[in-house]
Motif scaffolding. Structure first.
Motif, PDB file in Angstrom:
ATOM      1  N   ASN A 410      19.872   8.597  -1.227  1.00 24.00           N
ATOM      2  CA  ASN A 410      19.036   9.799  -1.163  1.00 24.00           C
ATOM      3  C   ASN A 410      17.692   9.428  -0.547  1.00 24.00           C
ATOM      4  O   ASN A 410      16.723   9.157  -1.253  1.00 24.00           O
ATOM      5  CB  ASN A 410      18.858  10.348  -2.590  1.00 24.00           C
ATOM      6  N   VAL A 537      27.691  18.290  -3.647  1.00 26.76           N
ATOM      7  CA  VAL A 537      26.401  18.019  -2.988  1.00 26.76           C
ATOM      8  C   VAL A 537      26.667  17.080  -1.821  1.00 26.76           C
ATOM      9  O   VAL A 537      27.290  16.029  -1.987  1.00 26.76           O
ATOM     10  CB  VAL A 537      25.394  17.399  -3.981  1.00 26.76           C
ATOM     11  N   ILE A 541      19.614  15.532  -2.713  1.00 24.48           N
ATOM     12  CA  ILE A 541      19.007  16.406  -3.711  1.00 24.48           C
ATOM     13  C   ILE A 541      17.524  16.056  -3.783  1.00 24.48           C
ATOM     14  O   ILE A 541      17.163  14.881  -3.658  1.00 24.48           O
ATOM     15  CB  ILE A 541      19.741  16.211  -5.065  1.00 24.48           C
ATOM     16  N   LEU A 550      18.963  21.482  -2.952  1.00 25.88           N
ATOM     17  CA  LEU A 550      20.107  20.637  -2.600  1.00 25.88           C
ATOM     18  C   LEU A 550      20.958  21.302  -1.519  1.00 25.88           C
ATOM     19  O   LEU A 550      20.998  22.531  -1.394  1.00 25.88           O
ATOM     20  CB  LEU A 550      20.953  20.327  -3.832  1.00 25.88           C
ATOM     21  N   CYS A 552      24.819  21.680  -0.222  1.00 27.54           N
ATOM     22  CA  CYS A 552      26.134  21.478  -0.830  1.00 27.54           C
ATOM     23  C   CYS A 552      27.221  22.207  -0.038  1.00 27.54           C
ATOM     24  O   CYS A 552      26.938  23.009   0.851  1.00 27.54           O
ATOM     25  CB  CYS A 552      26.118  21.963  -2.276  1.00 27.54           C
TER      26      CYS A 552
END
Length: 1324
Positions: A410, A537, A541, A550, A552
């Motif tokens: 991430n 996802v 995020i 987020l 998705c």
């Protein structure tokens, strides 16, 4: 990046017939892993690790095929191809028996786990599989490598052929490619390449790279290369090869698809990592992974050839193992994270060496949380560790567990100041206690090492930045266990994110997401489990204020979406704001109020996000701002590692004209396979003024063509905050570049808003090395935060007989520790090297309030000195003079130089002081600046560099100054130092205090090692802080030994002369309080000296001035004259004090003498005083007062004890119980209650009590009275008696004078003095 956690686990096998494994391979989805033994193929489920199916070859075909060697999974995990030693490929089908499961979880009754959830069986049960051999293919030559390539299987054989086989076992009429017909050259531009010269060349190892569209190969002669088809067809005519020119000892290869890297293991133990040049197609060396002799002196060149390499599933790290054993983990661009060839991995607790773990095969598990490997030692001696008691026996399969940084998956976490690590079932946070974090920059308890005064600078500043103490506070992590209900159906955790204040975290696993509040310590999960299982996802995020943003994929609608959920409301799609997105989102990031998405069609989309106050549940709305297509510049969307929006731009001229734009989204930073690309807004056209249009309708400026800023970039940090004081640090861009350290892209500002030089660049890229792996940057605080693996040995817990089986003995327990590092000195130095001293000064002044700034200057000076002074070649342009000149700009210059010198060896001092100045001059500067502790440090330098006469001269100067300022600790060190010079002990310099000790001029302290009450600030003790503690020891330490047998030596005489001179000055200036302090602190023989000086310095010249001065120094009030009686003290020729004299006389004198009697006699010996010469009989002494016998015991008997020690002992005894003198007050109160007193008498007594000084002053005055009495300085005794207003003292003095041959001059002096006091009292 990646860190080992705990101990490895060893798999237990339920079947006794299972052979020892030799090869392990996880399937593409990493749900199963295949284990090969010589004649057995088994398939295991990864979580939980259970055996699902095993296929055993019959003995007849087994002898025909030969032992199994390698396995390769089909991309959809429905088939496995196995190569054997005799040149066969066996194709196995893996049909799944629908709705049949081997293992199911069992829950206790009444537990909330519901079996009715969608996909429950798939997620939580191990499926039942079968293995069927579908096809056998004989390639009639030994198979060296097997590689799955899209829909085909690429097989290399020892006869130099490459076979392309379809997964159903057919060659589809395609001919095998003979390697000797493939042309090889240095690059793809040269028109014709040479062919592999000799016949027996074949591929030893190879791996396909999808993003480079070709495969990296290692040949049996050690050469390495890259083979790629020129067109789409894979035939001999279409293949071209490229050589790596410098490698001739290759052993194995591993490719990294995300960063387009090829790692080649070499026979010398190093790994050479190559990339393909985009323009020429040549192989370029990117970096090397090799152990250094500095870190691993015993083993760095004894590892043997590299045996295996495996890149992690996220392509962030590579695991390397050697023939001789051991594991090492490296980041993508060569930062070493773990190596098991040193430390607790290599040595037992008793210091003996362990055999390194030999690995025959390894494979990463899901998301990189596990590494499966086969213990080569077990494979060699098959059947090791067979446990006779249990039916199951242990295989040689080990599972290592890892914790990794949230940045690996991430990347939007890179604008945070927190470190967030994710394990398979827990999160590790460095943000400390969330309740403190609510008020981030409040006065938080700092780490213990930092003194109180250094906390100040952090108490103000931007609220967006978390307090240093919460981010650095201690070495422990805040560990958050992920909710088991969420984890069961959604393992593994793929993304995690933390908000700016470090109070909330969110995690996303296989489906859905969940979030946790550190304040309430509660998780929030989807109430409707169908909604959770309906979303995956995809792009990451992130937090935006109280919202979770987020990207998705909606499974039921088959639609890509961007969703925003409010943290405070229930987790439900009804409260979410959903925006449909055209293509799959690969990356997501938030900058201020803008969300930036990078999509699978290589386009970047910017959205504005806005809070809508909608009653109790506010929502956020999203609008598209701008779309930018990057397909021209990005060859493959998978190659983009991170995308960030920043306020960084190249032209700083605009920021001076329009400062409000300093925080706008000015440029996009793309990390494209390690290349940092900057796309900034085009401001060359007409500018739109802000007031002309509202922000929503405003047309955003287009972007310019991209510019490459840096290579080999792993992570990028930037902040959207602004701080005028620290613009350099907040507008900079921080890059982590693996093995080559970090880089900072620093803005350069013109000084005082002058016009910038046209030839000066607006920004500069500065590289610097760092000892930790960076995980977060604290922008204002000039710190890098990281984590490091530490190990703990537990091998002593097991007896040696059973020790071999225990993994706890073979391996240490691994833990992850927080760590941090200062980097400011590197940047300042780099600026000075580039002649940007003015910028270095601007930057340093902006950081001068940081508590570790003095350390920064010291580090810089020390590093430059070490490098230049130890250099073998002469340095044409030395940096040390520049650094020295730079440091003189700061008030800490003198301390910095001396601290650096004392931490450097003596041989380098001449080089240092040639640059910074003569130490004698620096010493004098310290004295002028009243910085005595630093001057003491310079004295040690002088002692080593100059002749003894010079250091004695400077020591004398310092000693006198220290005496004057009452720095008693320093005085004691100086006495020892001067004696050492005299006795030739100059090898042992005094330990000068590095931090200034609080001076104690406020009170006499009668013991050497005093303690300061911890509740009292060490900064500035109260002026008259008295620190009397009961101690029965004599003052120890150097000053105690001063009066020993060598006291007649010249050096002691020299010291004594200085002490006498100081004492004389104090007496002449009537500074009795300082004199008492001086005597008590330095063990000065005050009584002996006063005896000698009785007629000279110790004589009172002016009683009135002395009386006034003592009243002032001891804060003692003048007597209050009651209205009813204005009497002269000399009325009727009798000496009377004010009203209440008799009461005070009986009580005070009595308690004073009793104290002395009770505790004094048993104490240390005392010196002879002048009283010992009095030729008086016992009878005469009995008449001293009505308390005669007491007086005799208390006062005289100790004085005739043997010994020639200083009389400080008696003073000590008195003050040990000086708390009893409190009786002065309590006894008075008791007597008042028993006497019948008139109103006027009560008034007199209350006036009398009101005119007494502080209790501590009374103790001090009694101590001095005692000293003067023993020394026979009767005029001083009279003055103290007058101040205390006790006639008994004055009576005592007169009796002593009558009973001894007292000097007539003293008589005369006292008489005239008292008359002067009388006159002054009458007139004033």
């Amino acid at each position: 990046m990646y860190f080992l956690s705990g101990w490895p686990k060893r798999l237990r096998c339920p079947l006794e017939t299972l052979e020892q494994p030799l090869h392990i391979q996880t399937d593409p989805k990493r749900v199963f892993f295949a284990v090969l033994a010589p004649s057995q193929l088994s398939i295991w489920y990864s979580r939980p690790s259970v055996l699902i199916v095993s296929y055993k070859e019959l003995s007849k075909p087994a002898s025909q095929f030969g032992p199994y060697k390698q396995a390769e999974w089909r991309p959809d995990s429905t088939m496995i191809a196995v190569s054997t030693a005799n040149g066969y490929i066996l194709f196995f089908d893996i049909p799944s028996s629908r709705d049949k499961y081997l293992y199911e979880p069992v829950y206790p009754k009444g537990s909330p786990h519901v079996k009715g959830t969608p996909r429950y069986k798939e997620e939580q049960c191990a499926p039942s599989l079968n293995l069927e051999m579908k096809k056998v293919l004989d390639l009639q030559a030994s198979i060296t490598s097997l590689q799955s390539m899209l829909e085909d299987l690429l097989v290399a054989t020892a006869d130099g052929l490459l076979h392309l086989i379809h997964w159903d076992g057919m060659t589809n009429g395609r001919k095998a490619i003979n390697l000797s017909t493939v042309p090889f050259s240095v690059d793809l531009q040269s028109s014709r390449g040479s062919f592999l010269g000799f016949e027996d060349v074949h591929i030893k190892d190879m791996e396909y790279c999808a993003t480079l569209d070709g495969f990296a190969a290692v040949f049996n002669d050690g050469r390495v290369g890259f083979i790629t088809p020129i067109s789409s067809r894979f035939t001999a005519e279409q293949l071209r090869g490229v050589w790596a020119q410098d490698v001739f000892d290759g052993t194995c290869v591993a490719v990294n698809n995300k960063y387009r890297l090829m790692a080649f293991g070499c026979a010398n133990g190093s790994v050479q990592v190559y990339t393909i040049d985009n323009s020429t197609g040549a192989m370029q060396l990117s970096h090397k992974l090799e152990l250094t002799p500095k870190q691993y002196p015993d083993i760095w060149n004894k590892t043997g050839p590299v045996k295996l390499m495996r890149w992690s599933p996220d392509n962030c790290v590579v695991m390397v193992t050697w023939e001789c054993g051991g594991l090492s983990l490296w980041s993508v661009f060569g930062a070493q994270l773990i190596c098991t060839l040193g430390g607790d991995f290599a040595y037992r607790s008793d210091g003996t060496k362990k055999d390194p773990l030999k690995i025959s095969s390894m494979s990463w598990g899901s998301e990189g949380y596990h590494l499966w490997l086969i213990d080569g030692n077990c494979s060699l001696n098959a059947g090791c560790d067979i446990d006779t008691k249990n039916e199951a026996h242990q295989l040689g399969i080990l599972q290592f567990q890892f914790i990794k940084s949230a940045l690996t998956a991430n990347t939007c976490m890179s604008n945070q100041e927190q470190v967030l690590l994710q394990g398979e079932d827990r999160l590790y946070l460095n943000c400390g206690d969330a309740t403190q974090a609510q008020n981030p920059r409040s006065a938080l308890s700092h780490s213990d090492q930092k003194p109180i005064r250094e906390r100040g600078p952090f108490l103000e500043g931007s609220l967006d930045s978390q307090g240093l103490s919460t981010l650095l506070g201690h070495r422990h992590w805040h560990v958050v266990q992920i909710h088991s209900t969420y984890l069961e159906s959604n393992w593994p955790i793929r993304f995690s994110a933390i908000d700016k204040l470090g109070q909330n975290v969110a995690v996303a696993g296989k489906f859905g997401f969940a979030h946790y509040s550190l304040l309430t310590k509660k998780w929030k999960l989807f109430g409707n489990i169908t909604q959770e299982q309906n979303m995956i996802v995809t792009g990451g995020i992130a937090w935006w204020n109280d919202f979770i943003v987020l990207a998705c994929y909606n499974l039921s609608d088959r639609q890509e979406e961007l969703r925003i959920y409010l943290r405070t409301s229930n987790l439900d799609n009804a409260f979410a704001h959903v925006t449909k997105v055209q293509a799959e989102t690969l990356l997501l990031s938030v900058f201020r109020d803008i969300v930036i998405l990078f999509r699978a069609d290589c386009s970047i989309c910017l959205y504005s996000i806005e809070r809508q106050p909608d009653g109790s549940n506010p929502t956020a709305s999203i609008q598209v701002l701008q779309e930018v297509s990057m397909s021209r510049y990005i060859p493959h969307p998978f190659l983009v590692v991170s995308v960030t929006l920043t306020s960084v731009r190249t032209e700083t001229g605009i920021s001076l004209k329009m400062p409000q734009q300093a925080c706008e989204a000015e440029s996009i930073m793309l990390n494209l396979a390690g290349q940092l690309i900057m796309v900034q807004r085009d401001r060359s056209g007409p500018q739109i003024r802000e007031k002309d249009s509202s922000p929503n309708q405003r047309k955003l400026l287009p972007f310019c063509a991209p510019v490459v800023l840096a290579q080999s970039v792993e992570n990028v940090w930037t902040t959207c905050r602004a701080n005028k004081q620290k613009r350099h640090l907040l507008e900079a861009l921080w890059l982590s570049c693996g093995g080559s350290g970090m880089k900072v892209w620093l803005p350069l500002f013109p000084r005082d808003h002058r016009k910038p030089h046209s030839f000066l660049s607006r920004r500069i890229m500065l590289p610097f090395h760092i000892n930790i792996y960076p995980l977060a940057v604290l922008f204002e605080d000039a710190l890098v935060l990281g984590a490091v693996n530490d190990t703990v040995l537990y091998d002593c817990l097991y007896s040696h007989s059973s020790a071999r089986q225990h993994l706890e003995v073979l391996f240490p327990f691994c833990i992850v520790e927080r760590t941090s590092q200062i980097y400011l000195h590197h940047i300042l130095r780099q600026l000075l090297v580039r002649n940007l001293g003015e910028q270095a000064l601007l930057l340093a002044h902006s950081c001068a309030t940081l508590p570790y700034f003095p350390h920064v200057l010291e580090l810089m000076l020390h590093e430059v000195l070490e490098e230049e002074a130890t250099s073998r070649e002469p340095i044409p342009d030395p940096l040390l003079p520049t650094v020295a000149k730079f440091i003189t700009e700061f008030p800490l210059f003198l301390q910095t130089v001396v601290h650096c010198a004392r931490k450097t060896e003596y041989a380098l001092w001449n080089y240092l002081f040639a640059a910074v100045g003569n130490p004698k001059d620096l010493f004098e500067e310290c004295l002028m600046a009243q910085d005595l502790d630093t001057a003491a440090s310079y004295l040690i330098i002088l002692q080593n560099m100059e002749v003894p006469a010079v250091s004695r001269q400077h020591a004398t100067l310092l000693f006198n100054t220290a005496l004057e300022q009452g720095k008693w600790d320093l005085c004691r060190h100086m006495i020892r130092f001067l004696k050492a010079i005299g006795s030739g002990e100059s090898e042992t310099p005094p330990p000068t205090p590095t931090t200034q000790e609080p001076s104690s001029t406020g009170g006499f302290e009668f013991f050497r090692h005093r303690s300061i009450s911890l509740s009292q600030s060490a900064e500035n003790p109260p002026a008259n802080k008295f620190n009397l503690q009961k101690t029965l020891s004599m003052p120890s330490g150097p000053s105690g030994k001063r009066w020993s047998k060598d006291s007649d030596c010249a050096e002691n005489m020299y010291i004594d002369m200085m002490l006498w001179r100081h004492a004389r000055r104090l007496l002449e200036e009537i500074r009795l309080k300082d004199l008492g302090c001086f005597a008590a602190q330095l063990g000065f023989e005050l009584i002996g000296w006063l005896c000698k000086e009785r007629a000279r310095a110790a004589r009172v010249e002016d009683f009135v001035i002395a009386l006034k001065r003592l009243h002032k120094d001891f804060l003692w009030p003048f007597p209050v004259i009651p209205a009813c009686s204005v009497n002269s003290p000399f009325k009727n020729g009798k000496y009377k004090t004010a009203v209440g004299e008799q009461l005070l006389k009986s009580q005070s004198a009595d308690s004073f003498l009793n104290v002395e009697m009770d505790t004094g006699v048993s104490s240390a010996p005392r010196s002879h005083s002048w009283l010992s010469t009095i030729n008086s009989s016992q009878r005469e002494m009995d008449t001293v007062s009505s308390h005669g016998p007491h007086m005799q015991d208390a006062f005289l008997s100790p004085l005739f004890n043997k010994g020639d020690e200083c009389s400080i002992g008696s003073a000590t005894d008195l003050t040990e119980t000086s708390s009893i003198v409190d009786g002065d007050w309590t006894m008075v109160d008791e007597n008042i209650s028993t006497l019948s007193l008139t109103q006027s008498e009560l008034e007199h007594i209350s006036l009398e009590l009101a005119s007494k000084g502080p209790h501590k002053s009374q103790v001090q005055l009694r101590y001095l009275l005692h000293i003067f009495m023993e020394a026979g300085c009767l005029d001083w005794c009279i003055i103290i008696g007058l101040i205390l207003r006790e006639s008994s003292i004055i009576n005592q003095v007169f009796i002593i004078m009558q009973s001894s041959d007292a000097d007539g001059e003293i008589w005369q002096n006292i008489k005239s003095g008292l008359h002067a006091v009388d006159r002054w009292a009458s007139t004033d």
